[in-house]
Design a protein around this motif. Structure first.
Motif: not given
Length: 512
Positions: A308-311, A334-337, A402-406
């Motif tokens: 849930f983060t973006v570099d 990809i989304i890891d749990c 996450l969607y709000k970022i990209i």
């Protein structure tokens, strides 16, 4: 030696005797069977002294045989979505079924016969039958050696005699050898069989516990299960395998329609460290006039592999969004749990995903009642417990962040067996993560271990506790379908046709 496990020490063909039978008003046939022996078979796995057998016919070509412990409650897969269940609750009498089922009284055995062909499909007479807390064994003869399914594995289409493990974990044997332990990530105790006369039938063992399915040269089939119940659902077809398979797909909820763009060319690779590499890859596709429809991102796009983060340094959101729009491509991250535990990893900040998870109390707990600690790509992590009533909203909120970022077009949910790089629970010593606690799990000493190695290898502690007191031992292989369901529900707020790829699956996952 592994093939002969218990065969030389068990003599349980005549272990149970039918003592009572009746038929419900709803057309369910019932029997009570008593255990005939005075001693326990296993010192560490209590034998069920009373069994409740029930038989229900849901249509002409589908029926269900259940064998329950008559004295104590065991884990059963719930009769609700997302799990497979019969939507039509109206039952028919056995006379209207395509099969007749003979229940033999002493010893208790059963025989399933196709009325049209007179062929015996299942026959447990003279076979070993064991029903204890942590080990169940059911054997049957089969009409032929044409056996297919029992996934997930990489193997021949038709299964040879051998042992086929069904237990999802991070340490798969990619190529099956039929000696046990060759499973990959998913749990599908579903077998397709062809009789001598060419007719097909399919069975689904509605049980989520670890198991081995053994195909013998007789021909025959043996289930070796570590718990739960026997719940066999049968779908009887004709000379075309499609007939039985379609009945099964109706039962498990069919499958989601894919969006048109998902049929195009997808480019996915670990190691794309910046948006510059993305742009170069896309330019090369254009230079060579190769269509590209979808670009996937592995954990490289995250900050320190943290879900849930973006570099934003290496993947600036404005530039990412411009690239997606200009080249008319779809983006699937990809989304890891595992949710990173920043404080243990030496950082001073606490992520919103961790903070909200603790606030909403949605993480899987260990046997002591603390959050169960594990290790995956970002280091120390907690796992969401999708049995918790707050978990669905939590997961949707994190995806929305996450969607709000990209904005993404689809999702790749990964490591959801669920994976742990340690063996069972980790512990903290000072500011260091210790991958082995030295503790022996209560499930380390069960009578039978499918796959020839510890069931906790590269996965969570099996005595971890979900909301409602549900043990990880029983529901480990259901994590992915519950995660898939809530992920699908979130994606439905963005598109009419969600696209989700799940590494781990179980029956019913196709709905999502």
């Amino acid at each position: 030696k592994y093939l002969q496990t218990f065969h030389d020490i068990l003599d349980q063909e005549d272990a149970y005797k039918i003592v009572h039978e009746w038929k419900d008003a709803n057309q369910t046939y019932n029997w009570i069977a008593k255990y005939k022996r005075p001693v326990e078979t296993f010192p560490n796995s209590k034998t069920a002294t009373c069994l409740h057998i029930s038989l229900a016919f849901h249509s002409k070509n589908s029926f269900r045989l259940k064998i329950l412990d008559g004295t104590s409650k065991r884990w059963e897969i719930p009769e609700v979505a997302p799990f497979p269940y019969f939507r039509n609750k109206t039952l028919i009498p056995q006379e209207e079924s395509c099969c007749s089922i003979e229940i033999h009284r002493d010893p208790f055995t059963f025989v399933i016969i196709n009325k049209a062909t007179k062929e015996v499909l299942f026959d447990t007479r003279g076979k070993k039958f064991v029903y204890s807390n942590y080990f169940i064994q059911l054997e049957t003869k089969l009409p032929s050696d044409a056996v297919y399914g029992f996934g997930e594995r990489a193997y021949k289409f038709k299964l040879n005699p051998g042992i086929y493990t069904i237990w999802g974990r991070h340490e798969p044997d990619v190529l099956e050898d039929g000696k046990g332990g060759g499973n990959i990530y998913s749990h599908h105790p579903v077998g397709l069989f062809r009789g001598q006369q060419g007719n097909f039938f399919l069975t689904y063992l509605r049980n989520s516990n670890p198991k081995d399915v053994i195909i013998t040269a007789e021909p025959g089939l043996t289930y070796k299960i570590t718990g739960g119940v026997i719940d066999l659902v049968f779908f009887v077809g004709d000379k075309y395998p499609d007939t039985a398979i379609k009945l099964y797909h109706e039962y498990i909820g069919k499958f989601a329609m894919m969006p048109f763009w998902s049929m195009g060319y997808h480019q996915s690779r670990w190691g794309y460290k910046s948006i510059g590499i993305y742009e170069y890859v896309i330019s090369q596709f254009k230079n060579y006039d190769i269509p590209i429809d979808v670009l996937w991102s592995d954990v490289d796009y995250m900050v320190g592999n943290e879900t849930f983060t973006v570099d934003t340094v290496n993947f600036p959101p404005d530039r990412m969004n411009k690239m997606i729009k200009e080249h008319k491509i779809k983006w699937v991250p990809i989304i890891d749990c595992g949710i990173k535990i920043n404080r243990i990893n030496g950082q001073t900040t606490v992520s919103r995903a961790l903070e909200e998870g603790i606030k909403r109390n949605i993480f899987l707990r260990n046997y002591r009642g603390d959050y169960m600690l594990a290790k995956v790509w970002p280091g120390a992590v907690f796992f969401p417990d999708f049995f918790h009533p707050n978990a669905d909203d939590y997961w949707k909120d994190m995806l929305e962040d996450l969607y709000k970022i990209i904005p993404f077009s689809g999702l790749w949910i990964d490591m959801n067996e669920v994976t742990n790089f340690a063996h069972g629970e980790c512990q903290v010593y000072g500011n260091h993560l210790i991958e082995r606690t030295g503790r022996i799990s209560p499930f380390s000493n069960i009578p039978y271990t499918p796959g020839r190695r510890s069931l906790e290898t590269k996965t969570s502690s099996l005595d971890a506790v979900h909301h409602g007191g549900i043990l990880e031992y029983d529901v480990h292989d259901l994590f992915s379908i519950m995660q898939s369901k809530v992920t699908f529900e979130y994606m439905q707020t963005k598109t009419k046709l969600p696209f989700i790829l799940s590494r781990s699956t179980s029956p019913g996952n196709g709905q999502y």
